[in-house]
Enzyme design. Structure first.
Site, PDB file in Angstrom:
ATOM      1  CB  THR A   1      -0.888  -0.130   0.567  1.00 31.32           C
ATOM      2  OG1 THR A   1      -1.685  -0.818   1.085  1.00 31.32           O
ATOM      3  CG2 THR A   1      -2.036   1.197   1.072  1.00 31.32           C
TER       4      THR A   1
ATOM      5  CE1 TYR B   1      -6.049   0.128  -0.399  1.00 29.64           C
ATOM      6  CE2 TYR B   1      -3.819  -0.626  -1.359  1.00 29.64           C
ATOM      7  CZ  TYR B   1      -4.653  -0.948  -0.557  1.00 29.64           C
ATOM      8  OH  TYR B   1      -3.934  -1.304   1.061  1.00 29.64           O
TER       9      TYR B   1
ATOM     10  CB  SER C   1       2.908  -8.005   1.517  1.00 31.75           C
ATOM     11  OG  SER C   1       2.525  -7.828   2.456  1.00 31.75           O
TER      12      SER C   1
ATOM     13  CG  ASP D   1      -2.155  -7.732   4.160  1.00 30.65           C
ATOM     14  OD1 ASP D   1      -2.546  -6.677   5.038  1.00 30.65           O
ATOM     15  OD2 ASP D   1      -2.918  -7.696   2.792  1.00 30.65           O
TER      16      ASP D   1
ATOM     17  CE  LYS E   1      -2.528  -4.793   8.460  1.00 31.41           C
ATOM     18  NZ  LYS E   1      -3.063  -4.577   6.378  1.00 31.41           N
TER      19      LYS E   1
ATOM     20  CD  GLU F   1      -0.882 -32.056  29.854  1.00 26.21           C
ATOM     21  OE1 GLU F   1      -1.168 -31.124  29.000  1.00 26.21           O
ATOM     22  OE2 GLU F   1       0.099 -31.928  31.154  1.00 26.21           O
TER      23      GLU F   1
HETATM   24  C1  SIN Z   1      -0.957  -3.198   2.662  1.00 28.13           C
HETATM   25  O1  SIN Z   1      -0.154  -3.075   2.382  1.00 28.13           O
HETATM   26  O2  SIN Z   1      -1.100  -2.490   3.793  1.00 28.13           O
HETATM   27  C2  SIN Z   1      -1.971  -3.835   2.575  1.00 28.13           C
HETATM   28  C3  SIN Z   1      -1.514  -5.183   1.142  1.00 28.13           C
HETATM   29  C4  SIN Z   1       0.008  -5.463   1.250  1.00 28.13           C
HETATM   30  O3  SIN Z   1       0.077  -5.582   2.332  1.00 28.13           O
HETATM   31  O4  SIN Z   1       0.322  -5.798   0.469  1.00 28.13           O
END
Ligand code: SIN
Length: 326
Positions: A14, A27, A60, A94, A166, A284
């Protein structure tokens, strides 16, 4: 004194996205090239000499081993280049935490490496990309940013790669750290660290290979039946991360399947699907042959397990030590 020299590696996201309108929600990420981006950054008159390289221009969600290997090669070269004082990677938000953690595990800590992104595209009203970038430059120019591993800079905070994730799909305050929320506060003109570097002069912990072991994540939910385990298995599966409920828990029939896998030599790491999901060892785990992910999220537990398996570490006790470390 001449301004610090920074290498800027662009991967898209972004921060390089365009909506075609200042107010539209939809976008496309990865639309602006590094030359145009650095042209915009030039208007900020930041005190750094910057050289840009376009490594990719993607959203991403498409980040993975091939681009990680390219980024790693560039960063390794920068570590020994006398004409480079630090590296900034522009990245989609992301999966920024996975790239940050992977590089954190595979780079020496001798120079600052900073990942930065944006939550709003470049032509949106209130674009946060240039502010975040100016902050990233402030961090990467500070010699005291070395020795802290890879850092992620968003919304005036500096996060350590191991801690950051995130946490929100919208809004500029999208990232949080756990167990440390952040390791510093930054603005384009001020930087405050919360403590001294904790990894000074550390060598790379793991070598990075372009092909990474197959390590799926099993997302646990109520009503899950044990056949889900087999659905995730492939001939090459080399480990599995359980994204468990609560403190890494799973239904008993699912656990029984995973115990069989662990006994066959496939490491099983228990993580949590919760935001602040600390998973400690329970008694465990010894009998089951399981590993506790501690504070690592399932995607980061996957990255660490991949690095361990790729380096030939497959016994649960050694894997547990790596998860216990910082
Ligand atoms: C972002 O950059 O905020 C979302 C899209 C991406 O991770 O490329």
């Amino acid at each position: 004194m001449s301004a610090p020299k920074l290498l800027i590696l662009a991967t898209g996201g972004t921060i390089a996205g365009m909506a075609g309108s200042a107010t539209r929600h939809e976008y496309l990420p990865g639309q602006i090239g590094i030359a145009e981006f650095l042209g915009q950054a030039e208007t900020l008159a930041l005190n750094a000499q910057m050289t840009g390289k376009q490594i990719a221009n993607i959203g991403s969600e498409d980040m993975g081993p091939v681009i990680w290997a390219k980024l790693h090669r560039e960063c390794m070269a920068a570590m020994t280049d006398p004409d480079c004082d630090g590296v900034i990677i522009t990245h989609g938000t992301d999966t920024a935490e996975e790239t940050a953690f992977l590089l954190d595990l595979t780079l020496p800590t001798s120079k600052p490496v900073v990942i930065v992104g944006a939550m709003r595209p470049a032509d949106a009203v209130g674009y946060d990309g240039l502010r975040n970038f100016a902050n990233a430059v402030r961090v990467a120019c500070d010699p005291a940013a070395a020795g802290r591993g890879v850092l992620l800079v968003m919304s005036d905070r500096v996060h350590a790669a191991r801690d950051v994730r995130k946490a929100r799909t919208r809004g500029t305050e999208a990232f949080q750290g756990f167990p440390r929320d952040s390791v510093g506060l930054v603005t384009p003109s001020a930087l405050e660290w919360f403590g001294a570097p904790w990894r000074s002069d550390e060598a790379a912990r793991y070598a990075l290979t372009e092909t990474l072991p197959d390590v799926p994540i099993l997302f646990i939910h109520a009503g899950m039946t044990p056949d889900y385990v087999a659905r995730l298995l492939a001939p090459k599966t080399a480990g599995m991360v359980v994204c468990g409920v609560g403190e890494g828990n799973m239904p008993n029939p699912v656990r029984a399947e995973l115990v069989k896998l662990a006994a066959s030599g496939i490491p099983i790491v228990r993580a949590s699907r919760l935001d602040e999901g600390l998973v400690d060892r329970e008694p465990e785990d010894d009998a089951n042959g399981f590993i506790a992910a501690r504070a690592l999220t399932p995607p980061k537990a996957r990255v660490l397990l991949q690095m361990l398996v790729a380096s030939g570490v497959t016994d649960p006790a050694s894997i547990q030590s790596a998860f216990d470390g910082r």
